[in-house]
Design a protein around this motif. Structure first.
Motif, PDB file in Angstrom:
ATOM      1  N   CYS A 192     -26.428  -0.743 -17.854  1.00 21.79           N
ATOM      2  CA  CYS A 192     -26.589  -2.143 -18.228  1.00 21.79           C
ATOM      3  C   CYS A 192     -28.017  -2.484 -18.617  1.00 21.79           C
ATOM      4  CB  CYS A 192     -26.157  -3.047 -17.067  1.00 21.79           C
ATOM      5  SG  CYS A 192     -24.410  -2.923 -16.639  1.00 21.79           S
ATOM      6  N   LEU A 193     -28.986  -1.609 -18.308  1.00 21.84           N
ATOM      7  CA  LEU A 193     -30.392  -1.899 -18.579  1.00 21.84           C
ATOM      8  C   LEU A 193     -30.888  -1.304 -19.887  1.00 21.84           C
ATOM      9  CD1 LEU A 193     -31.906  -1.355 -14.999  1.00 21.84           C
ATOM     10  CD2 LEU A 193     -31.092  -3.473 -16.050  1.00 21.84           C
ATOM     11  N   VAL A 194     -30.052  -0.627 -20.644  1.00 22.27           N
ATOM     12  CA  VAL A 194     -30.471  -0.007 -21.900  1.00 22.27           C
ATOM     13  C   VAL A 194     -30.748  -1.099 -22.929  1.00 22.27           C
ATOM     14  CG1 VAL A 194     -29.747   1.477 -23.798  1.00 22.27           C
ATOM     15  CG2 VAL A 194     -29.264   2.130 -21.449  1.00 22.27           C
ATOM     16  N   ARG A 195     -31.884  -0.995 -23.610  1.00 18.71           N
ATOM     17  CA  ARG A 195     -32.290  -1.962 -24.619  1.00 18.71           C
ATOM     18  C   ARG A 195     -32.210  -1.349 -26.019  1.00 18.71           C
ATOM     19  NH1 ARG A 195     -35.120  -6.305 -22.287  1.00 18.71           N
ATOM     20  NH2 ARG A 195     -35.532  -6.022 -20.065  1.00 18.71           N
ATOM     21  N   GLY A 196     -32.318  -2.219 -27.018  1.00 16.51           N
ATOM     22  CA  GLY A 196     -32.270  -1.737 -28.388  1.00 16.51           C
ATOM     23  C   GLY A 196     -33.460  -0.884 -28.769  1.00 16.51           C
ATOM     24  N   THR A 197     -34.588  -1.076 -28.104  1.00 15.31           N
ATOM     25  CA  THR A 197     -35.775  -0.279 -28.398  1.00 15.31           C
ATOM     26  C   THR A 197     -35.648   1.164 -27.917  1.00 15.31           C
ATOM     27  OG1 THR A 197     -36.737  -1.158 -26.346  1.00 15.31           O
ATOM     28  CG2 THR A 197     -37.336  -2.247 -28.408  1.00 15.31           C
ATOM     29  N   HIS A 198     -34.609   1.483 -27.148  1.00 16.16           N
ATOM     30  CA  HIS A 198     -34.418   2.854 -26.683  1.00 16.16           C
ATOM     31  C   HIS A 198     -33.829   3.750 -27.764  1.00 16.16           C
ATOM     32  CE1 HIS A 198     -34.165   1.261 -22.255  1.00 16.16           C
ATOM     33  NE2 HIS A 198     -35.384   1.219 -22.759  1.00 16.16           N
TER      34      HIS A 198
ATOM     35  N   GLY B  56     -28.362 -12.549 -35.114  1.00 17.88           N
ATOM     36  CA  GLY B  56     -28.653 -11.251 -34.534  1.00 17.88           C
ATOM     37  C   GLY B  56     -29.573 -11.422 -33.330  1.00 17.88           C
ATOM     38  N   TYR B  57     -29.927 -10.312 -32.714  1.00 17.38           N
ATOM     39  CA  TYR B  57     -30.694 -10.337 -31.473  1.00 17.38           C
ATOM     40  C   TYR B  57     -31.960  -9.490 -31.625  1.00 17.38           C
ATOM     41  CZ  TYR B  57     -26.360 -12.180 -29.534  1.00 17.38           C
ATOM     42  OH  TYR B  57     -25.243 -12.944 -29.292  1.00 17.38           O
ATOM     43  N   ARG B  58     -32.966  -9.932 -30.921  1.00 22.06           N
ATOM     44  CA  ARG B  58     -34.228  -9.185 -30.906  1.00 22.06           C
ATOM     45  C   ARG B  58     -33.979  -7.798 -30.323  1.00 22.06           C
ATOM     46  NH1 ARG B  58     -39.561  -8.987 -28.610  1.00 22.06           N
ATOM     47  NH2 ARG B  58     -41.107  -9.732 -30.103  1.00 22.06           N
ATOM     48  N   ASP B  59     -34.654  -6.771 -30.865  1.00 16.55           N
ATOM     49  CA  ASP B  59     -34.371  -5.403 -30.441  1.00 16.55           C
ATOM     50  C   ASP B  59     -34.792  -5.128 -29.010  1.00 16.55           C
ATOM     51  OD1 ASP B  59     -37.035  -5.611 -30.949  1.00 16.55           O
ATOM     52  OD2 ASP B  59     -37.230  -3.705 -32.032  1.00 16.55           O
TER      53      ASP B  59
ATOM     54  N   SER C  73     -39.869  -9.724 -34.479  1.00 16.62           N
ATOM     55  CA  SER C  73     -39.718  -8.358 -33.983  1.00 16.62           C
ATOM     56  C   SER C  73     -39.546  -7.424 -35.172  1.00 16.62           C
ATOM     57  CB  SER C  73     -38.513  -8.232 -33.044  1.00 16.62           C
ATOM     58  OG  SER C  73     -37.311  -8.475 -33.747  1.00 16.62           O
ATOM     59  N   GLU C  74     -39.839  -6.168 -34.960  1.00 19.89           N
ATOM     60  CA  GLU C  74     -39.721  -5.193 -36.047  1.00 19.89           C
ATOM     61  C   GLU C  74     -38.266  -4.969 -36.427  1.00 19.89           C
ATOM     62  OE1 GLU C  74     -40.928  -0.528 -37.017  1.00 19.89           O
ATOM     63  OE2 GLU C  74     -41.462  -1.454 -35.103  1.00 19.89           O
ATOM     64  N   LYS C  75     -37.373  -4.930 -35.451  1.00 22.94           N
ATOM     65  CA  LYS C  75     -35.958  -4.699 -35.703  1.00 22.94           C
ATOM     66  C   LYS C  75     -35.139  -5.762 -34.979  1.00 22.94           C
ATOM     67  CE  LYS C  75     -36.159  -0.868 -38.138  1.00 22.94           C
ATOM     68  NZ  LYS C  75     -35.609  -0.749 -39.507  1.00 22.94           N
ATOM     69  N   ARG C  76     -33.946  -5.988 -35.475  1.00 17.80           N
ATOM     70  CA  ARG C  76     -32.998  -6.886 -34.817  1.00 17.80           C
ATOM     71  C   ARG C  76     -31.656  -6.189 -34.702  1.00 17.80           C
ATOM     72  NH1 ARG C  76     -29.956 -10.479 -38.816  1.00 17.80           N
ATOM     73  NH2 ARG C  76     -30.500  -9.658 -40.866  1.00 17.80           N
ATOM     74  N   LEU C  77     -30.879  -6.594 -33.709  1.00 19.11           N
ATOM     75  CA  LEU C  77     -29.592  -5.983 -33.417  1.00 19.11           C
ATOM     76  C   LEU C  77     -28.484  -6.867 -33.969  1.00 19.11           C
ATOM     77  CD1 LEU C  77     -30.317  -5.065 -29.679  1.00 19.11           C
ATOM     78  CD2 LEU C  77     -30.799  -3.703 -31.723  1.00 19.11           C
TER      79      LEU C  77
END
Length: 652
Positions: free
Chosen positions: A193-199, A227-230, A279-283
């Protein structure tokens, strides 16, 4: 009680050492010794809990899982996935606590465990605080784990469908505790549950999120439309976007795209996202069947007829419940019990979500919670109970009268009529609604193969011909007529446009040909006869400009582009000047000859002879200069003081 305590059938612990033998085998005895050692520093009640876990584990569990103890935190256990944590996570876990979780997977599958966080105060052999995992069926144990002895990999693959998880703590000063998720072997791409998009670094991501991530600590920035911040946690953002249900978990697919300047906050599916910066990327989550559905008719139990202080009427009718309507919304009559709002979609649709809003900016009316029910005929209503299927689901509504709140239907609703029944509200029942979904896809059933048999040709009858379905395309009988009409209209429009374009092309081509023909006409004029001196002596048509006395007017010429082609031009007559005869190189005409001229000068000047030009009878050569000589002074090589005398002889 020491590590050699023994578990009795009532769950108490005896101060006796474990002996060999028994039906569990040596592996199970080893596991029991390790678990007793892990709970050796705990209170007597905690040690009894260890014995309770050991007794219930080998007996086999029929449920998805269970938990016991005073050190259990947020826990959600389902047959296919789940999440568990220590008490106060991510804060410091309490002293002298213990918790035992028993995980059970469906038959024929094994368990996978994802370690999100294991932060227990370090000690020798993890004696003060520890995490231990064991398989009661095979006697396999994993651990103990603490801060100085963490799992070697974030994902633990077991070969058993049953796993017992034991957490134990004694006196300590620091440590967040633990967070562990699990799933069956059918989902090898399980994440915590703690994995983020930056991983992640790849553009496209597909992972499996476990159940129970909604209430885990972690921030999300953005909303489903933007969308969501990475830096947002993946699984919690997926719940906010309505891709998965928190009580079920599920597979998610998303893309990492270019970031935006500002991420707006939104409330959806019981979660409030934050407002984020660049942010550089978005989800961006991939979610099918997410279009706003058209509502044919709005109905309501009642509506409010408002008369303000100025005596003006305002009708809060059901038609005002459309989300796209500006101004005030629908509102139920004051004092009405069991108010409801009904939406007719015209035909059955696949409804995947709902969006609600309050009254308007001028009023502070909104619904804070509501039930949803559906019907296919408008008479028999079925309440929506979500994935649990045990009780009616209560959806969380708005917190103000201006913002929009989204809630997803997982599983979706297949119906024509949707009814919203408010359960709680602020000041007054007032609501604006929009439904999200798509058309109902027809399931195509494969037909058995039937060999073709030649048939005799039948005479055409008045019955309409049946349409042969095109392979791979399912036609909806309700939309067949309208689809055919639309196709005919489109075909007629295309044909009309083609005819107009062809007509314009032909006209343009014809006009261009005419212009080229006019421009190619040249007007020729006869050169004037050089022999004729006076234009008035000509008897036939003349190309010379007529005299003004004859009524000729000069054309008005504004610029030099006006001619030729627009006005007639005439040649100007030659001036009345003497003409010379033919050049010497040409033959002399009959009746003409030249004579020798003798030019004499004063004393000292030699005479000079030259051939005079042949002249017609009665013509004299034109004087070039005032001295009467056709040549300038000194042209013969004489000095200018020598005066020349020209002697001409008349032609014979």
């Amino acid at each position: 009680m020491g590590a050699g305590g023994r578990c009795r059938g009532d769950g108490a612990a005896e101060p006796r050492r474990l002996r060999g033998g028994g039906g569990g085998g040596s592996g199970r005895r080893r596991m029991m010794r390790m678990m007793m050692r892990a709970g050796g520093g705990a209170a007597p009640g905690a040690l009894a809990l260890v014995c309770h876990c050991l007794l219930l584990g080998p007996l086999g569990l029929r449920s998805a899982g269970a938990q016991d103890g005073n050190g259990c935190g947020h826990t959600l256990l389902t047959p296919h996935s789940g999440t568990l944590s220590s008490k106060n996570y991510p804060g410091t876990y309490p002293n002298h606590t213990m918790c035992c979780w028993r995980l059970q997977a469906p038959p024929g599958t094994s368990l996978l465990l994802a370690f999100g966080d294991v932060d227990l105060e370090p000690s020798e052999q993890c004696a003060h605080s520890s995490l231990l995992l064991a398989d009661p069926q095979t006697g396999t144990a994993y651990g103990p784990y603490c801060r100085n002895s963490v799992p070697s990999a974030p994902l633990l693959v077991t070969n058993s469908s049953t796993v017992t998880v034991l957490f134990n703590s004694t006196s300590h000063r620091s440590g967040r505790g633990l967070l562990v998720s699990y799933a069956t072997s059918q989902h090898p791409d399980l994440v915590s549950c703690l994995v983020r998009g930056t991983h992640y670094t790849q553009e496209h991501i597909s992972v499996y999120c476990p159940a129970g991530c909604k209430d885990i600590h972690g921030d999300i920035w953005g909303n489903p439309s933007q969308g969501y911040r990475d830096t947002s946690v993946l699984c919690k953002a997926a719940v906010h976007a309505g891709v998965i249900a928190d009580e079920l978990g599920g597979q998610i697919t998303l893309s990492r795209e270019k970031g935006i300047t500002l991420y707006e906050s939104a409330f959806a599916n019981g979660l409030r996202s934050k407002r984020g910066s660049l942010s550089e990327k978005r989800l961006v989550f991939h979610k099918a069947c997410d279009d706003v559905l058209e509502v044919v008719t709005f109905n309501a139990s009642s509506w409010w007829h408002e008369v303000d202080v100025l005596g003006q009427d305002r009708a809060w009718v059901a038609e005002r419940a459309a989300l796209s309507t500006t101004g005030h919304s629908w509102a139920a009559e004051p004092g009405a019990e069991a108010a409801w709002l009904e939406l007719d979609l015209g035909t059955r649709r696949n409804v995947t979500g709902i969006i609600t809003k309050g009254s308007s900016e001028q009023h502070d009316y909104y619904v804070t919670s509501y039930h949803v029910s559906s019907s296919r005929d408008g008479k028999n209503w079925r309440p929506y109970r979500g994935s649990s299927g045990q009780e009616d689901k209560v959806f969380e509504g708005n917190a103000d009268s201006q913002g929009e709140v989204s809630n997803a239907f997982i599983p979706p609703i297949v119906a024509r009529y949707i009814r919203v029944t408010p359960q709680s509200w602020h000041q007054r029942v007032a609501l604006k609604v929009a439904l999200v979904g798509c058309q109902l896809a027809r399931a195509r059933v494969p037909h058995p193969y039937v060999p073709s048999v030649p048939k005799e040709v039948l005479e055409p009858t008045s019955h309409p011909a049946s349409c042969t379905p095109i392979p791979g395309i399912a036609l909806d009988p309700e939309k067949a007529d309208s689809t055919l009409l639309v196709m005919l209209l489109i075909g007629g429009f295309v044909l009309l446009c083609s005819c107009l374009l062809l007509l314009v092309f032909l006209c343009h081509r014809k006009r261009k040909s005419a212009v080229e023909l006019n421009c190619g006409i040249t007007k020729e004029y006869t050169e004037p006869d050089l022999v004729q001196v006076s234009p008035s002596s000509q008897t036939g048509p003349s190309t010379f400009k007529p005299l003004l006395e004859e009524g000729y007017a000069l054309p008005l010429v504004l610029n030099h582009y006006d001619v030729p082609g627009k006005h007639h031009e005439y040649a100007e007559p030659l001036p009345p000047e003497p003409e010379y005869a033919m050049p010497f190189s040409e033959l002399e005409p009959t009746g003409m000859r030249h004579s020798t001229r003798i030019i004499t000068g004063p004393a000292g000047c030699s005479p000079e002879q030259y051939q005079t030009p042949a002249l017609r009878p009665g013509e004299l050569p034109a004087a070039v200069e005032g001295n009467g000589s056709p040549y300038p002074e000194g042209a013969c090589g004489w000095p200018r003081r020598c005066s020349l005398t020209h002697v001409y002889h008349e032609a014979l």
